[in-house]
Design an enzyme around this catalytic site. Sequence first.
Site, PDB file in Angstrom:
ATOM      1  CB  SER A   1      42.192  22.861  47.200  1.00  0.00           C
ATOM      2  OG  SER A   1      43.312  23.239  47.996  1.00  0.00           O
TER       3      SER A   1
ATOM      4  CG  ASP B   1      37.220  23.007  46.012  1.00  0.00           C
ATOM      5  OD1 ASP B   1      36.242  22.866  45.263  1.00  0.00           O
ATOM      6  OD2 ASP B   1      37.828  24.095  46.156  1.00  0.00           O
TER       7      ASP B   1
ATOM      8  N   GLY C   1      38.942  33.434  42.894  1.00  0.00           N
ATOM      9  CA  GLY C   1      39.736  34.601  43.283  1.00  0.00           C
ATOM     10  C   GLY C   1      38.934  35.884  43.090  1.00  0.00           C
TER      11      GLY C   1
HETATM   12  P1  13P Z   1      36.802  31.792  45.618  1.00  0.00           P
HETATM   13  O1  13P Z   1      38.197  31.581  46.072  1.00  0.00           O
HETATM   14  O2  13P Z   1      36.706  32.744  44.479  1.00  0.00           O
HETATM   15  O3  13P Z   1      35.892  32.156  46.747  1.00  0.00           O
HETATM   16  O4  13P Z   1      36.283  30.394  45.034  1.00  0.00           O
HETATM   17  C1  13P Z   1      36.170  29.284  45.879  1.00  0.00           C
HETATM   18  C2  13P Z   1      35.833  28.059  45.115  1.00  0.00           C
HETATM   19  O5  13P Z   1      35.132  28.078  44.144  1.00  0.00           O
HETATM   20  C3  13P Z   1      36.366  26.775  45.615  1.00  0.00           C
HETATM   21  O6  13P Z   1      36.230  25.758  44.687  1.00  0.00           O
END
Ligand code: 13P
Length: 287
Positions: A49, A84, A178
């Site tokens: 990210s 991401d 999450g």
């Molecule tokens: P989670 O944190 O819910 O597993 O989602 C991860 C995600 O979609 C990263 O883009």
Amino acid sequence: MLVSAKEMLEKARDGKYAVGQFNINNLEWTKSILQVAEEMKSPVILGVSEGAGKYMTGFKTVAAMVKAMDEEMKISVPVALHLDHGTYEGCYKCIKAGFTSIMFDGSHYPIEENIAKTCELVKISNAMGLSIEAEVGSIGGEEDGVIGMGECADPNECKQVADLGVTMLAAGIGNIHGKYPANWKGLSFETLAAIKEKVGDMPLVLHGGTGIPAEMIKKAISLGVAKINVNTECQLSFQEATRKYIEAGKDLEGKGFDPRKLLAPGAEAIKQTVREKIELFGSANKA
Ligand code: 13P
């Protein structure tokens, strides 16, 4: 082996399984995920990210670390290093830093602007041999400052974006970043089926992989999902194992304070989570 995500996702789509994207935060995360992918002979995508990139001092550091670890660990399975939920500027930074895959998340823009920016980034990605993910609709919840209302994607807009030549498409289908709330209604398979109908062969991406029940994951894969993102679940596994180590007073025994010992249970816990996900997604022995 650092590669674009294109071939691994096309194989997953055709073979009816999904490749896991596991988000990384530091060296321990990266090492654990690479070790398990190699052990299980599974292709894998390392997600970064913008917040995690910043935490690791920048995308150049991340790319250099992943490239070096891939070599030093003699990783033979295909590994994609993927941005991401990238911003427009973030995508350019990652392309320059040596990422093999990017996600441009233009879901918060009006669709015309999302299309225009995605289209520009598709051209560059294609020219450089990188894979590119786009997003329509939005993923609910919050991830590293990216907040979504969780609206389901419009299948016609999905088709417009898929037609731009993206490698993979993330579409909101009731998924949330999450933990899922107790009153979560589940994934909208109706929306997913309608999108699949419109976009045909396009590999679809399921974000918010943490906490989705196994049967829903399997159904989503049967309806065209070829990539599943997991972030929070590795964080929770790491946190739980680290808490146990400290609560048991292990950090106070002998050299238990050594960071290599202190972080070992957490790293082991991440490995176990990644193993379970790769098993569930069906990508073991597909490298
Ligand atoms: P989670 O944190 O819910 O597993 O989602 C991860 C995600 O979609 C990263 O883009």
